[in-house]
Design a protein around this motif. Structure first.
Motif: not given
Length: 433
Positions: A351-360
């Protein structure tokens, strides 16, 4: 970004690995030829030195011809491999010299046997080496059936000649076994190895083709953007210019207003073109997800995207634009640094934030967490991403993790009321994955 795929990822690294495998295969073939010549083709001739001058001369001549066969055979290996792979035809004239040397060496072997220059198993060892230098490249030039039939005919001729000079039946049987072993050894060592090498090169060429197609697709997309930006505005400018010219001929003061409008549209078009060229248009997060997946998979990296559907659509436009730039730059760094095989992109929206994770899984210990940063003022690299996210009070962290992973995490707060869909979503469905 897409235009550099081959240079970043496969252009040097994969080709260097394939080049090493190619070199290893060729060196193995060269080594087999010379090892046979130095062992089974040389050691049995030592006994000829004790059998008189005729045996010594014939043995020395056989050794010289055998060395010449090895030199010519090694020179024919590379064209034979290229012929088998279909990259270049093998000139038939190159078989004349090895065929002539093969006939001469066969005659010398029979002559050595006729004067009892070698005896017992030494003769069988010489027969074992006899066709090696010629057969190794030849097995790649003709079909298997043709190779086996011609090898059988040659073996029958050798055995018949040895029988004609009085070689005992037991040694003749050993000669037959030696010829069969050499024939099959050459067949099972050359064709499967070169076939595997061909498959690897074809796979590499297919990856290059995929990368080129990705470049072409990106050019088409850029062309469509330019058409969308300029097409309508230029049409309006043309129409209003014609209208202004007609009004001016009539002496109407409205012509000035029309030209002012033309000037405004022209300036707007100029700004929009700058935005397209510099890449500052609002990014569509879903399109960036699809583009990153396509580019990474074209470079041979398995890419998994989680949350590229409904979750990205619920984000407000500023958050989508900022995270879209994160996805684009993260994909660039995955291609540019390390040697990843897999990449996972996850978007989790609360509701309060968006989190983007890119992992390799291709973290390079020599690469600092901020690898890929450029000058802060240029708006590119991780420093540029931090500036973009800072405008939205967001944050970005990047660095190697345990197990050879490299993880980039971007967080963007979502203001209350920015997206009604988020407020109505159930918290359980918005948990981070």
């Amino acid at each position: 970004m897409i235009g550099r795929v081959r240079g970043w990822r496969r252009g040097w690294h994969e080709r260097s690995k394939l080049a090493r495998i190619d070199l290893y295969t060729r060196v193995t073939f060269y080594s087999v030829i010379w090892c046979f010549a130095a062992s089974w083709g040389l050691l049995p001739l030592i006994g000829a030195l004790r059998q008189g001058s005729a045996a010594t001369v014939l043995g020395a001549a056989f050794l010289v011809v055998n060395v010449a066969q090895c030199v010519v055979g090694c020179r024919n290996l590379a064209p034979a491999i290229d012929h088998y792979r279909g990259t270049a035809p093998f000139p038939p004239r190159r078989l004349r010299a090895p065929a002539a040397l093969q006939a001469v060496s066969t005659g010398l072997l029979v002559a050595v046997a006729a004067v009892d220059g070698v005896a017992g198993r030494d003769l069988v060892l010489l027969v074992l080496d006899l066709p090696m230098a010629f057969a190794l490249p030849y097995a790649m030039l003709v079909p298997v059936r043709t190779y086996l039939l011609r090898a059988a005919a040659y073996g029958a001729a050798v055995v018949a000649l040895l029988a004609a000079v009085g070689v005992p039946a037991g040694l003749l049987f050993g000669a037959v076994v030696a010829l069969v072993v050499t024939t099959l050894l050459v067949l099972v060592s050359t064709r499967p190895s070169v076939w595997s090498l061909s498959v690897m090169w074809q796979a590499e060429e297919a990856r290059d083709m995929q990368a080129r197609l990705a470049v072409a697709e990106e050019r088409l997309r850029f062309g469509r953007d330019m058409h969308d930006v300029l097409g309508r505005n230029l049409s309006v400018i043309a129409l209003k210019s014609e209208l202004a010219a007609e009004l001016a001929r009539r002496g109407s003061p409205d012509a000035v207003d029309q030209m002012v409008e033309v000037q405004r549209i022209a300036r707007t078009s100029q700004q929009e073109v700058r935005e397209v060229v510099r890449g500052y248009r609002e990014a569509d997060l879903a399109a960036e997800f699809a583009g990153a997946r396509g580019v990474l998979e074209a470079a041979g990296i398995a890419c998994t995207v989680v949350g590229d559907g409904a979750e990205s659509a619920r984000l407000p436009a500023p958050a989508q634009s900022a995270l879209g730039w994160v996805v684009r730059e993260a994909a660039t760094n995955v291609l540019r640094h390390g040697d990843p095989r897999r990449c996972t992109i996850r978007l989790a929206v609360r509701e309060d934030r968006a989190t983007l994770v890119v992992e390799n899984d291709g973290a390079d210990s020599r690469t600092a967490p901020g690898a890929g940063d450029t000058a802060a003022g240029t708006g590119s690299g991780l420093a540029g991403l931090r500036e973009r996210l800072a405008v939205l009070d967001g944050s970005l962290t990047a660095g190697p993790e345990a197990g050879g992973l490299f993880r980039l995490t971007a967080t963007v707060p979502i203001p209350p009321g920015a997206s009604p869909h988020l407020r109505a979503a159930r918290p359980a469905a918005l948990e981070e994955r």
